[in-house]
Design an enzyme around this catalytic site. Structure first.
Site, mmCIF file in Angstrom:
data_model
loop_
_atom_site.group_PDB
_atom_site.id
_atom_site.type_symbol
_atom_site.label_atom_id
_atom_site.label_comp_id
_atom_site.label_asym_id
_atom_site.label_seq_id
_atom_site.Cartn_x
_atom_site.Cartn_y
_atom_site.Cartn_z
ATOM 1 C CD GLU A 102 -3.081 0.691 0.203
ATOM 2 O OE1 GLU A 102 -2.515 1.299 -0.720
ATOM 3 O OE2 GLU A 102 -4.264 0.890 0.484
ATOM 4 C CG ASP A 106 -5.424 8.477 6.693
ATOM 5 O OD1 ASP A 106 -5.354 8.724 7.912
ATOM 6 O OD2 ASP A 106 -5.821 9.321 5.870
ATOM 7 C CG PHE A 155 -4.508 15.674 1.757
ATOM 8 C CD1 PHE A 155 -5.438 14.676 2.007
ATOM 9 C CD2 PHE A 155 -4.116 15.913 0.451
ATOM 10 C CE1 PHE A 155 -5.975 13.928 0.964
ATOM 11 C CE2 PHE A 155 -4.651 15.173 -0.598
ATOM 12 C CZ PHE A 155 -5.583 14.182 -0.343
ATOM 13 C CB VAL A 156 1.031 13.191 2.140
ATOM 14 C CG1 VAL A 156 1.631 13.806 3.386
ATOM 15 C CG2 VAL A 156 0.334 11.878 2.482
ATOM 16 C CG ASP A 162 -5.376 10.698 -5.938
ATOM 17 O OD1 ASP A 162 -5.320 9.935 -4.958
ATOM 18 O OD2 ASP A 162 -6.447 11.061 -6.463
HETATM 19 C C1 PRP Z 1 -6.093 5.620 -0.535
HETATM 20 C C2 PRP Z 1 -4.784 4.889 -0.335
HETATM 21 C C3 PRP Z 1 -5.181 3.712 0.503
HETATM 22 C C4 PRP Z 1 -6.305 4.248 1.355
HETATM 23 C C5 PRP Z 1 -5.783 4.530 2.729
HETATM 24 O O1 PRP Z 1 -6.785 5.017 -1.574
HETATM 25 O O2 PRP Z 1 -4.233 4.487 -1.559
HETATM 26 O O3 PRP Z 1 -5.676 2.652 -0.273
HETATM 27 O O4 PRP Z 1 -6.770 5.447 0.720
HETATM 28 O O5 PRP Z 1 -6.760 5.095 3.537
HETATM 29 P P1 PRP Z 1 -7.438 4.419 4.802
HETATM 30 O O6 PRP Z 1 -6.356 3.816 5.653
HETATM 31 O O7 PRP Z 1 -8.086 5.619 5.460
HETATM 32 O O8 PRP Z 1 -8.437 3.427 4.327
HETATM 33 P P2 PRP Z 1 -7.913 5.724 -2.454
HETATM 34 O O9 PRP Z 1 -9.224 5.117 -2.107
HETATM 35 O O10 PRP Z 1 -7.790 7.213 -2.360
HETATM 36 O O11 PRP Z 1 -7.574 5.248 -3.927
HETATM 37 P P3 PRP Z 1 -6.233 5.411 -4.816
HETATM 38 O O12 PRP Z 1 -5.233 4.412 -4.279
HETATM 39 O O13 PRP Z 1 -6.691 5.062 -6.199
HETATM 40 O O14 PRP Z 1 -5.733 6.837 -4.712
#
Ligand code: PRP
Length: 181
Positions: A102, A106, A155-156, A162
Protein backbone atom coordinates in the site's frame (compact mmCIF):
# COMPACT_ATOMS: atom_id res chain seq x y z
CA UNK A 1 -3.27 19.03 -15.17
CA UNK A 2 -2.02 22.42 -14.09
CA UNK A 3 1.35 23.48 -15.48
CA UNK A 4 2.51 24.85 -12.12
CA UNK A 5 1.29 21.95 -10.00
CA UNK A 6 4.64 21.57 -8.23
CA UNK A 7 3.96 24.97 -6.62
CA UNK A 8 0.97 23.42 -4.85
CA UNK A 9 3.41 21.58 -2.55
CA UNK A 10 3.73 23.15 0.90
CA UNK A 11 6.75 21.09 1.95
CA UNK A 12 8.52 17.85 1.17
CA UNK A 13 8.09 15.06 3.75
CA UNK A 14 10.02 12.28 2.02
CA UNK A 15 12.66 13.25 -0.53
CA UNK A 16 13.66 11.04 -3.45
CA UNK A 17 16.84 10.12 -1.56
CA UNK A 18 14.87 9.14 1.57
CA UNK A 19 12.44 7.09 -0.53
CA UNK A 20 15.26 5.27 -2.28
CA UNK A 21 17.01 4.34 0.98
CA UNK A 22 13.74 3.37 2.66
CA UNK A 23 12.63 1.11 -0.19
CA UNK A 24 16.03 -0.58 -0.29
CA UNK A 25 15.78 -1.31 3.44
CA UNK A 26 12.29 -2.75 3.04
CA UNK A 27 13.40 -4.84 0.07
CA UNK A 28 16.30 -6.31 2.03
CA UNK A 29 14.11 -7.17 5.03
CA UNK A 30 11.33 -8.69 2.93
CA UNK A 31 13.82 -10.70 0.85
CA UNK A 32 15.25 -12.22 4.04
CA UNK A 33 11.84 -12.83 5.65
CA UNK A 34 10.37 -14.51 2.55
CA UNK A 35 13.36 -16.62 1.54
CA UNK A 36 11.98 -20.04 0.49
CA UNK A 37 8.39 -18.73 0.61
CA UNK A 38 5.93 -18.40 -2.28
CA UNK A 39 5.71 -14.62 -2.28
CA UNK A 40 3.00 -12.72 -4.12
CA UNK A 41 2.84 -8.94 -3.85
CA UNK A 42 -0.71 -7.59 -3.97
CA UNK A 43 -0.81 -3.93 -4.92
CA UNK A 44 -3.88 -1.85 -4.20
CA UNK A 45 -4.59 0.44 -7.15
CA UNK A 46 -3.93 3.11 -7.92
CA UNK A 47 -1.85 4.64 -5.14
CA UNK A 48 0.55 1.73 -4.68
CA UNK A 49 1.79 1.48 -8.28
CA UNK A 50 4.85 3.69 -7.83
CA UNK A 51 5.87 2.06 -4.55
CA UNK A 52 5.27 -1.52 -5.72
CA UNK A 53 7.31 -0.96 -8.86
CA UNK A 54 10.24 0.25 -6.75
CA UNK A 55 9.73 -2.37 -4.02
CA UNK A 56 9.60 -5.37 -6.37
CA UNK A 57 12.95 -4.31 -7.84
CA UNK A 58 14.42 -3.98 -4.34
CA UNK A 59 13.30 -7.54 -3.53
CA UNK A 60 16.01 -10.01 -4.44
CA UNK A 61 13.99 -13.25 -4.30
CA UNK A 62 11.37 -14.47 -6.82
CA UNK A 63 7.92 -12.90 -6.44
CA UNK A 64 4.71 -12.45 -8.42
CA UNK A 65 2.55 -9.36 -8.47
CA UNK A 66 -1.20 -9.01 -8.71
CA UNK A 67 -3.52 -6.05 -8.20
CA UNK A 68 -6.82 -5.16 -6.58
CA UNK A 69 -8.62 -1.86 -7.01
CA UNK A 70 -10.45 -0.64 -3.95
CA UNK A 71 -11.50 2.89 -3.25
CA UNK A 72 -12.26 4.72 -0.03
CA UNK A 73 -11.67 8.43 -0.64
CA UNK A 74 -13.26 9.35 -3.97
CA UNK A 75 -12.73 13.09 -4.56
CA UNK A 76 -12.60 13.90 -0.85
CA UNK A 77 -9.55 14.33 1.39
CA UNK A 78 -11.28 12.47 4.23
CA UNK A 79 -11.83 8.72 4.23
CA UNK A 80 -15.51 7.94 3.67
CA UNK A 81 -15.49 4.66 5.56
CA UNK A 82 -16.97 2.89 2.56
CA UNK A 83 -14.58 0.53 0.77
CA UNK A 84 -15.65 -0.53 -2.71
CA UNK A 85 -13.96 -3.36 -4.59
CA UNK A 86 -13.64 -2.27 -8.21
CA UNK A 87 -11.22 -4.90 -9.50
CA UNK A 88 -10.38 -8.24 -7.91
CA UNK A 89 -7.14 -10.23 -8.12
CA UNK A 90 -6.49 -12.08 -11.37
CA UNK A 91 -5.17 -15.23 -9.71
CA UNK A 92 -5.80 -17.49 -6.72
CA UNK A 93 -3.76 -16.84 -3.57
CA UNK A 94 -4.58 -20.20 -1.96
CA UNK A 95 -1.48 -21.56 -0.21
CA UNK A 96 0.61 -18.54 -1.16
CA UNK A 97 2.43 -15.98 0.99
CA UNK A 98 0.61 -12.74 0.34
CA UNK A 99 2.17 -9.35 1.01
CA UNK A 100 -0.28 -6.51 0.46
CA UNK A 101 1.54 -3.40 -0.74
CA UNK A 102 0.00 0.00 0.00
CA UNK A 103 1.01 3.60 -0.46
CA UNK A 104 -0.57 4.82 2.79
CA UNK A 105 -2.19 3.46 5.93
CA UNK A 106 -4.46 6.19 7.28
CA UNK A 107 -7.82 5.34 8.91
CA UNK A 108 -7.01 1.64 8.48
CA UNK A 109 -10.39 0.89 6.93
CA UNK A 110 -9.09 -0.07 3.50
CA UNK A 111 -6.43 -2.47 4.72
CA UNK A 112 -8.51 -4.08 7.45
CA UNK A 113 -11.26 -4.79 4.94
CA UNK A 114 -8.88 -6.09 2.26
CA UNK A 115 -7.02 -8.31 4.75
CA UNK A 116 -10.31 -9.82 5.90
CA UNK A 117 -11.41 -10.49 2.31
CA UNK A 118 -8.11 -12.11 1.35
CA UNK A 119 -7.89 -14.20 4.55
CA UNK A 120 -11.04 -16.00 3.38
CA UNK A 121 -9.13 -17.29 0.35
CA UNK A 122 -6.79 -19.54 2.39
CA UNK A 123 -3.39 -17.95 1.75
CA UNK A 124 -0.45 -19.58 3.58
CA UNK A 125 0.21 -16.18 5.17
CA UNK A 126 -0.90 -12.60 4.77
CA UNK A 127 1.03 -9.49 5.75
CA UNK A 128 1.00 -5.81 4.89
CA UNK A 129 3.71 -3.44 3.72
CA UNK A 130 2.82 0.25 3.57
CA UNK A 131 5.15 2.99 2.43
CA UNK A 132 3.50 5.65 4.60
CA UNK A 133 1.84 5.22 7.98
CA UNK A 134 -0.24 8.06 9.45
CA UNK A 135 -1.02 6.73 12.98
CA UNK A 136 -3.03 9.83 13.97
CA UNK A 137 -5.53 9.08 11.21
CA UNK A 138 -6.47 5.68 12.55
CA UNK A 139 -10.21 4.99 12.93
CA UNK A 140 -9.95 1.22 13.23
CA UNK A 141 -7.20 -0.73 14.97
CA UNK A 142 -4.66 -1.80 12.38
CA UNK A 143 -0.90 -2.23 12.27
CA UNK A 144 1.20 -2.93 9.19
CA UNK A 145 3.98 -5.51 9.29
CA UNK A 146 6.38 -3.37 7.26
CA UNK A 147 6.34 0.44 7.33
CA UNK A 148 8.46 2.80 5.24
CA UNK A 149 7.89 6.23 6.84
CA UNK A 150 5.66 7.40 9.69
CA UNK A 151 4.11 10.75 8.82
CA UNK A 152 2.12 13.42 10.71
CA UNK A 153 -1.59 14.05 10.21
CA UNK A 154 -1.33 16.11 7.01
CA UNK A 155 -2.74 15.64 3.52
CA UNK A 156 0.06 14.18 1.45
CA UNK A 157 0.52 13.77 -2.28
CA UNK A 158 3.15 12.39 -4.62
CA UNK A 159 4.91 9.02 -5.00
CA UNK A 160 1.58 7.53 -6.13
CA UNK A 161 -0.70 9.52 -3.83
CA UNK A 162 -3.18 11.89 -5.41
CA UNK A 163 -5.62 14.70 -4.82
CA UNK A 164 -8.34 14.53 -7.47
CA UNK A 165 -6.08 12.19 -9.51
CA UNK A 166 -3.35 14.85 -9.70
CA UNK A 167 0.20 14.78 -8.22
CA UNK A 168 0.69 10.98 -8.34
CA UNK A 169 3.78 11.38 -10.53
CA UNK A 170 5.68 13.66 -8.15
CA UNK A 171 8.86 11.71 -7.28
CA UNK A 172 8.68 12.72 -3.60
CA UNK A 173 6.01 12.78 -0.87
CA UNK A 174 4.84 16.29 -0.06
CA UNK A 175 2.18 18.13 1.89
CA UNK A 176 -0.47 19.79 -0.28
CA UNK A 177 -1.03 23.51 0.33
CA UNK A 178 -4.30 24.07 2.21
CA UNK A 179 -5.34 26.63 -0.42
CA UNK A 180 -5.57 23.88 -3.06
CA UNK A 181 -8.40 21.91 -1.43
C1 PRP B 1 -6.09 5.62 -0.54
C2 PRP B 1 -4.78 4.89 -0.33
C3 PRP B 1 -5.18 3.71 0.50
C4 PRP B 1 -6.31 4.25 1.36
C5 PRP B 1 -5.78 4.53 2.73
O1 PRP B 1 -6.78 5.02 -1.57
O2 PRP B 1 -4.23 4.49 -1.56
O3 PRP B 1 -5.68 2.65 -0.27
O4 PRP B 1 -6.77 5.45 0.72
O5 PRP B 1 -6.76 5.09 3.54
P1 PRP B 1 -7.44 4.42 4.80
O6 PRP B 1 -6.36 3.82 5.65
O7 PRP B 1 -8.09 5.62 5.46
O8 PRP B 1 -8.44 3.43 4.33
P2 PRP B 1 -7.91 5.72 -2.45
O9 PRP B 1 -9.22 5.12 -2.11
O10 PRP B 1 -7.79 7.21 -2.36
O11 PRP B 1 -7.57 5.25 -3.93
P3 PRP B 1 -6.23 5.41 -4.82
O12 PRP B 1 -5.23 4.41 -4.28
O13 PRP B 1 -6.69 5.06 -6.20
O14 PRP B 1 -5.73 6.84 -4.71
Amino acid sequence: MKADYINDVEKVLCSEETICATVKGLGDTISADYKDKDLVLVGLLKGSVVFISDLMRAITIPCDIDFMDVSSYGASTVSSGVVNIIKDLNDSIEGRDVLIVEDILDSGRTLSKVVNILKERSPASIKVCTFLDKPEGRQVEFEADYVGCIIPDEFVIGYGLDYNECYRNLPFVGVLKRSVY
